[in-house]
Design an enzyme around this catalytic site. Structure first.
Site, short mmCIF file in Angstrom:
data_model
loop_
_atom_site.label_atom_id
_atom_site.label_comp_id
_atom_site.label_asym_id
_atom_site.label_seq_id
_atom_site.Cartn_x
_atom_site.Cartn_y
_atom_site.Cartn_z
N THR A 193 30.09 5.40 38.49
CA THR A 193 30.35 4.14 39.19
C THR A 193 29.44 3.98 40.41
O THR A 193 29.45 2.93 41.03
CB THR A 193 31.82 4.10 39.66
OG1 THR A 193 32.15 5.40 40.10
CG2 THR A 193 32.75 3.67 38.55
N GLU B 291 32.98 18.57 41.30
CA GLU B 291 32.52 17.61 42.31
C GLU B 291 31.02 17.36 42.27
O GLU B 291 30.25 18.29 42.06
CB GLU B 291 32.81 18.20 43.70
CG GLU B 291 33.99 17.62 44.41
CD GLU B 291 33.85 16.16 44.83
OE1 GLU B 291 32.73 15.61 44.78
OE2 GLU B 291 34.87 15.56 45.18
N ASP B 292 30.62 16.10 42.50
CA ASP B 292 29.18 15.79 42.57
C ASP B 292 28.70 15.59 44.01
O ASP B 292 27.50 15.43 44.24
CB ASP B 292 28.86 14.52 41.76
CG ASP B 292 29.40 13.28 42.41
OD1 ASP B 292 30.56 13.31 42.89
OD2 ASP B 292 28.68 12.27 42.47
N LYS C 84 27.66 8.76 48.71
CA LYS C 84 28.45 9.36 47.62
C LYS C 84 29.57 10.24 48.17
O LYS C 84 29.33 11.09 49.02
CB LYS C 84 27.54 10.16 46.68
CG LYS C 84 26.68 9.24 45.85
CD LYS C 84 25.89 9.96 44.79
CE LYS C 84 25.09 8.96 43.97
NZ LYS C 84 24.12 9.61 43.08
N ASP D 186 36.87 15.22 40.57
CA ASP D 186 36.46 14.02 41.29
C ASP D 186 36.19 12.96 40.21
O ASP D 186 36.01 13.30 39.03
CB ASP D 186 35.17 14.33 42.08
CG ASP D 186 34.58 13.10 42.73
OD1 ASP D 186 35.33 12.34 43.37
OD2 ASP D 186 33.36 12.89 42.59
N LEU D 187 36.19 11.68 40.58
CA LEU D 187 36.00 10.63 39.57
C LEU D 187 34.55 10.12 39.53
O LEU D 187 33.83 10.32 38.55
CB LEU D 187 36.96 9.47 39.87
CG LEU D 187 36.88 8.26 38.96
CD1 LEU D 187 37.24 8.61 37.52
CD2 LEU D 187 37.80 7.14 39.46
N ASP D 188 34.14 9.47 40.64
CA ASP D 188 32.82 8.84 40.70
C ASP D 188 31.73 9.91 40.65
O ASP D 188 31.66 10.77 41.51
CB ASP D 188 32.67 8.03 41.99
CG ASP D 188 33.65 6.85 42.05
OD1 ASP D 188 33.87 6.22 41.02
OD2 ASP D 188 34.19 6.58 43.14
N LYS E 251 37.39 13.68 52.29
CA LYS E 251 36.61 14.89 52.05
C LYS E 251 35.51 14.93 53.13
O LYS E 251 35.00 13.86 53.47
CB LYS E 251 35.94 14.83 50.66
CG LYS E 251 36.94 14.74 49.50
CD LYS E 251 36.22 14.45 48.19
CE LYS E 251 37.21 14.10 47.09
NZ LYS E 251 36.56 13.70 45.83
N SER F 241 40.24 11.91 43.98
CA SER F 241 39.15 10.99 44.32
C SER F 241 39.44 10.22 45.60
O SER F 241 40.58 9.88 45.89
CB SER F 241 38.96 9.99 43.17
OG SER F 241 38.14 8.92 43.58
N ALA F 242 38.36 9.90 46.33
CA ALA F 242 38.49 9.09 47.55
C ALA F 242 38.73 7.62 47.22
O ALA F 242 39.15 6.85 48.07
CB ALA F 242 37.20 9.21 48.36
#
Ligand code: BG6
Ligand code: MG
Length: 216
Positions: A18, A170-171, A46, A10-12, A146, A115-116
């Site tokens: 971010t 994933e966070d 999130k 995942d990115l953020d 997701k 990522s979304a």
């Protein structure tokens, strides 16, 4: 035991933080509409898509808007958000993230982004890590958010491995659920209280290494 062949990130909140920019932009929008929301409420945004985030925020403010107005508000928020992320630098990569990506690739594992965010590519370019991914699956390439596993299944396919050969980082709870729904292993980035469903929870990628990956 299946051999791990790919890591999907995942990115953020996993590679860059971010969330603070999303929060500032959504807060500005809410304030403009005459209300505010807390950092605790922000936690619920999130991993959630832009459209769904706006729906939640409007609910919190007790405000109803037509679909056309919602589209305009989401675009306005995104303009502010893009303005902020356009100033991002490699210094904003979270501790250990770049190093772990490099370690994975050196060990022959495939890496993909899942990522979304429709702004994923711009962020990867700003922090200068595009080259560390074999595939980038972002919000422009998926139709289901997701916890639907679509984003990760497409990532696995793009790098030519089966879901069982993937580990997802994933966070967000929705992201961990997406990984599990897709038949993948999940490593939660954050607190075990929140991400207990994951196979392993670490506070950041700086706590990850190949031994932990193999033991999943
Ligand atoms: C996710 C974030 O990665 O992307 C969410 O955790 C965000 O907060 C979502 O709403 C969509 O991002 P964007 O950049 O397409 O608005
Ligand atoms: Mg995230």
């Amino acid at each position: 035991m299946t051999t791990i062949k790919a890591c999907l990130f995942d990115l953020d909140g996993v590679i860059v933080d971010t969330a603070v920019y999303h929060y500032k932009a959504w807060k500005r929008l809410a304030n403009q509409l005459g209300f505010d929301f807390t950092e605790e409420q922000n936690e619920k945004l999130k991993g959630v898509s832009r459209t769904r985030s706006l729906e939640l925020i409007l609910q919190w403010g007790g405000i109803s808007k037509s679909p056309a107005e919602q589209e305009e508000l989401a675009t306005l928020k995104n303009t502010w958000y893009v303005d902020m992320i356009s100033h991002m630098t490699p210094a904003e990569i979270l501790p250990g993230a770049k190093e772990f990506l490099v370690t994975c690739r050196a060990a022959g594992l495939k890496t993909a982004l899942g990522s979304a965010s429709k702004n994923s590519m711009m962020i990867l370019e700003k922090v200068n890590i595009v080259d560390l991914f074999d595939a980038v699956i972002d919000g422009n390439k998926v139709t289901k958010a997701k916890p639907d596993p679509e984003v990760f299944l497409k990532g696995a396919k793009a790098v030519g491995v089966t879901p069982a050969e993937c580990v997802v980082f994933e966070d967000a709870i929705a992201g961990v659920e997406a990984a599990i729904a897709g038949g993948m292993k999940a490593v939660g980035i954050g607190s075990p209280d929140v991400l207990g469903a994951a196979n392993l929870v670490v506070s950041g990628l700086n706590e990850m290494n190949l031994e932990k990956l193999k033991s999943l």
